[in-house]
Scaffold this motif. Structure first.
Motif, PDB file in Angstrom:
ATOM      1  N   PHE A  87       7.992   0.293   3.528  1.00  0.00           N
ATOM      2  CA  PHE A  87       6.958   1.319   3.641  1.00  0.00           C
ATOM      3  C   PHE A  87       5.559   0.704   3.509  1.00  0.00           C
ATOM      4  O   PHE A  87       4.626   1.119   4.182  1.00  0.00           O
ATOM      5  N   ASN A  88       5.437  -0.298   2.620  1.00  0.00           N
ATOM      6  CA  ASN A  88       4.119  -0.880   2.369  1.00  0.00           C
ATOM      7  C   ASN A  88       4.289  -2.356   2.003  1.00  0.00           C
ATOM      8  O   ASN A  88       4.499  -2.692   0.836  1.00  0.00           O
TER       9      ASN A  88
ATOM     10  N   HIS B 269      10.415   2.552  -5.256  1.00  0.00           N
ATOM     11  CA  HIS B 269      10.212   1.484  -6.230  1.00  0.00           C
ATOM     12  C   HIS B 269      10.815   1.847  -7.581  1.00  0.00           C
ATOM     13  O   HIS B 269      11.570   1.062  -8.188  1.00  0.00           O
TER      14      HIS B 269
ATOM     15  N   PHE C 149       2.379  -3.837  -1.065  1.00  0.00           N
ATOM     16  CA  PHE C 149       2.556  -3.137  -2.335  1.00  0.00           C
ATOM     17  C   PHE C 149       2.874  -4.163  -3.416  1.00  0.00           C
ATOM     18  O   PHE C 149       4.017  -4.565  -3.615  1.00  0.00           O
TER      19      PHE C 149
ATOM     20  N   GLY D 283       5.536  -3.612  -6.143  1.00  0.00           N
ATOM     21  CA  GLY D 283       6.885  -3.756  -5.614  1.00  0.00           C
ATOM     22  C   GLY D 283       7.267  -5.213  -5.441  1.00  0.00           C
ATOM     23  O   GLY D 283       8.409  -5.609  -5.732  1.00  0.00           O
TER      24      GLY D 283
ATOM     25  N   CYS E 254      11.391  -0.058  -0.259  1.00  0.00           N
ATOM     26  CA  CYS E 254      10.035   0.182  -0.778  1.00  0.00           C
ATOM     27  C   CYS E 254       9.025  -0.689  -0.054  1.00  0.00           C
ATOM     28  O   CYS E 254       7.968  -0.212   0.389  1.00  0.00           O
ATOM     29  N   MET E 255       9.339  -1.987   0.118  1.00  0.00           N
ATOM     30  CA  MET E 255       8.403  -2.905   0.765  1.00  0.00           C
ATOM     31  C   MET E 255       8.298  -2.649   2.260  1.00  0.00           C
ATOM     32  O   MET E 255       7.284  -2.986   2.879  1.00  0.00           O
TER      33      MET E 255
ATOM     34  N   GLU F 188       6.641   4.605  -1.055  1.00  0.00           N
ATOM     35  CA  GLU F 188       7.026   3.358  -1.732  1.00  0.00           C
ATOM     36  C   GLU F 188       7.114   3.523  -3.251  1.00  0.00           C
ATOM     37  O   GLU F 188       7.899   2.843  -3.914  1.00  0.00           O
TER      38      GLU F 188
END
Length: 715
Positions: free
Chosen positions: A618-619, A593, A622, A625, A615-616, A589
């Motif tokens: 993945f996590n 990001h 986060f 992000g 990115c979000m 991420e």
């Protein structure tokens, strides 16, 4: 077989010059041959039992080391080497455990710091990675006993201590002492030469990586247990133990070799040392030896136990590493067999050079640090040719000594035992049987160096004259002092992660990994231009070999973004998201990001939002992000760069970030900023009141912010 007197009487009767020929007509030649062999076997036993007495007398044709030959001068020289080596190693006693490369895996290994879980210990590798989970990369290095010693260190003093280094130095000292004891008690070297053997091993500068790179403890423990097994088994070889005692010593030595293999896989190979030692002694004793049957059963048991141990180890974890890292071992992934063979030969030559002339030392030799060999015309092949010839010469000299009957039996076996240690420890790391996960590893030379020094010292001790022995002893002492001096220069460079990274970064310019780590240090020091140039060196090496390691591109892109060169940053970060990297070193991420952030400032809002969403994915938790995606969506919607409905998504993202991390004032103020820019003053005032109520001591500015604040950090 008869007694010594009966044998002598029988031979005297046959060979007496005054005996009539008729008295010898009834003598069977086969019986005579058998009697002669029995007499030779008896002579060997008498020679072995009287070894200590014979050491005080001169030996014809070959000089046997003894108190009368270089005892005090050699001891004095050895003490000088020992003092210099101790001075060289002394600073390491205050070094604190760092997060340098593989040592970080110790700190991250749950088996080291969490409550002990035996099931987890036996299903994870040296780095704490699952070995039997589909899709999870593993190094295949199963070393539970070494991990347990790390656990003991952590239990005693946690990571923020010099205890890990003190333990490694203690293990190195113990291995040095055991090597000298093995040479003296098991192979018959005199005390002065055995002491020299110990201090030369202790002072060798190639051992700095094994000792000061904490993961090298596996080699230290493995060698110590191998030498202890040899010491325990030597009474069986010398026929000083028989029956039940011999069986117990055999089982104990085998258990120690299994323990060595559970510290490092090389230990399992040394069942071959015990088996070869038995065969060697049997050949030297001749077919008429009275203990031949005991030798047979010991050899059979050793071979059975060794085969079973190796089979179980391979069955449990397998041998090959899936998805070999092209940086760590570029030879293994090359498509040409000729290139692989020639390049591995060069690697063997470099290993030999490191053992004899360790002037250049580095913690990493990955990728272009050793350019591949593409032709037999490459002059670098002279190096492995020299090493192969030197090893052949050592083998020749060692075998020639075995035929000499003027040397004490045990001592003449020492050189060939040393050669066997070299071969058995080097074969698993030579990329001959299977590819290994590194191009060159100095710590892999820890055990082979013991064999080489044993061979050299024992050959020197068996010089044909006193003068030659003196000359060779002086040369070895001088070499030991030179090794101590080189060690003295190298040890301070291992003081912490920064010092070793900077030291090797300035000398190992063709290793992309070394240059990448060096660039990270420059980045931490905020020397951005120097860091960017160093990342470019790492990238250039990677690109020459068609390798796309994400991390150099990622950090170079970060610097360019920080400097406002957004288009260039996008170019580098785009390669970062499509390259390869290890989740152990950076999270996915983070890369997506920063790529999304650079895209936004490069005026590519739609692409930016797509990569923020990746990115979000993945996590989802986060928060950085969520915040930056909200800023991009909100400002994009308010400025017309994005559809208007993106504003609501932005507020929802900030609301989610605040729920996850309510104490982060930045997220509250960004929500207020977006509401204020849109003209939703009442809602912005309500959120501001909530912020003040949540953090009354914060001294918050009651004027609503007029722009979003972005989050960006160098990783």
């Amino acid at each position: 077989m008869g007694t010594a007197r009966e044998l002598c009487d029988s031979i005297d009767r046959i060979c007496r010059a005054s005996a009539p020929l008729e008295a010898c007509r009834g003598v069977d030649p086969a019986v005579l041959q058998k009697r002669a062999q029995e007499l030779l076997a008896l002579a060997d036993r008498l020679e072995a039992s009287g070894r200590n007495a014979r050491r005080t007398t001169a030996v014809p044709r070959a000089h046997a080391a003894s108190p009368s030959h270089l005892w005090w001068p050699l001891l004095a020289g050895s003490c000088l080497v020992a003092a210099a080596a101790c001075y060289a190693w002394w600073p390491a006693l205050s070094f604190v455990m760092s997060t340098f490369m593989d040592d970080a895996m110790i700190i991250k290994n749950a088996n080291v710091y969490e409550p002990i879980d035996w099931h987890r210990i036996f299903r994870t590798d040296y780095w704490g990675l699952e070995m039997f989970v589909e899709g999870v990369w593993t190094h295949k290095s199963f070393r539970p006993l070494t991990i347990l010693t790390f656990r003991c260190n952590y239990w005693l003093h946690t990571f923020q201590s010099s205890g890990f280094h003190i333990a490694n130095i203690a293990f190195h000292t113990l291995s040095s002492i055991l090597l000298g004891m093995f040479g003296s008690l098991s192979l018959g070297l005199s005390v002065d030469w055995s002491f020299l053997l110990s201090v030369l091993f202790f002072a060798h500068p190639v051992h700095t990586e094994s000792v000061l790179y904490i993961v090298g403890r596996a080699d230290l423990l493995c060698l110590g247990l191998i030498l202890l097994a040899g010491l325990i088994y030597s009474p069986c070889i010398a026929e000083r133990a028989s029956g039940l005692l011999a069986a117990l010593l055999l089982l104990l030595a085998s258990a120690l070799l299994v323990a060595a293999g559970l510290c490092k896989e090389t230990g399992f190979c040394f069942f071959g040392l015990l088996a070869g030692w038995e065969i060697l002694r049997a050949l030297r004793m001749g077919p008429g030896h009275q203990h031949r049957m005991q030798q047979y059963w010991r050899l059979i048991v050793i071979l059975m136990l060794g085969t079973a141990a190796c089979y179980l180890r391979v069955w449990y974890t397998g041998t090959s590493i899936a998805n070999m890292d092209p940086q760590s071992n570029p030879v293994a992934v090359h498509e040409s067999k000729i290139v692989r063979v020639l390049s591995y030969a060069l690697v063997h030559g470099i290993y030999g050079k490191l053992l004899i002339w360790p002037a250049f030392l580095a913690y990493d030799y990955s990728l272009d640090a050793i350019p591949l060999v593409h032709s037999m015309q490459d002059c670098r092949l002279l190096l492995p040719l020299t090493v192969y010839l030197a090893l052949s010469l050592l083998l020749f000299l060692s075998l020639r000594l075995l035929k000499s009957r003027s040397v004490v039996a045990d001592v003449c076996e020492a050189p060939i035992i040393g050669v066997a240690i070299i071969v058995l420890s080097f074969m698993p790391m030579a990329n001959i049987l299977f590819p290994v996960g590194t191009m060159i590893g100095e710590r892999l030379l820890y055990i082979p160096s013991a064999g080489l020094l044993l061979t050299l010292v024992s050959l020197a001790s068996l010089s044909v004259s006193k003068s030659q022995a003196r000359i060779r002893a002086v040369l070895l002492v001088v070499a030991g002092l030179a090794a101590s001096w080189r060690c003295m220069l190298r040890v301070p460079e291992w003081a912490d992660a920064d010092t070793i990274t900077v030291a090797d970064g300035k000398r190992q310019l063709r290793s992309s990994r070394v240059q990448f780590n060096y660039a990270n240090i420059l980045l931490q020091a905020k020397q951005y231009d120097e860091a960017l140039a160093t990342y470019h060196r790492a990238i250039a090496v990677d690109e020459e070999h068609s390798v796309q390691d994400s991390l150099p591109y990622y950090h170079a892109g970060q610097i360019l973004f920080f400097q406002g060169k957004n288009a260039d940053a996008v170019s580098y970060l785009e390669k970062a998201v499509t390259g390869f990297y290890s989740p152990l070193t950076i999270k996915e991420e983070e890369i997506f990001h920063d790529y999304a952030l650079a895209l936004w400032f490069a005026e590519r809002p739609q692409d930016s939002i797509v990569n923020f969403q990746k990115c979000m994915a993945f996590n989802p938790a986060f928060t950085k992000g969520l915040n930056n995606m909200a800023c991009a969506m909100g400002l994009g919607a308010l400025t017309g760069k994005l559809p208007a409905e993106y504003y609501d998504h932005a507020i929802q993202s900030l609301d989610q970030a605040i729920r996850i991390e309510p104490s982060m004032v930045l997220y509250w103020r960004n929500a207020i900023a977006l509401m204020s820019i849109r003209g939703d003053g009442n809602r912005a005032a309500t959120v501001l009141q909530q912020l003040v109520a949540m953090d009354p001591a914060g001294g918050h500015d009651l004027q609503p912010p007029q722009d979003c604040s972005w989050e960006f950090y160098f990783r």
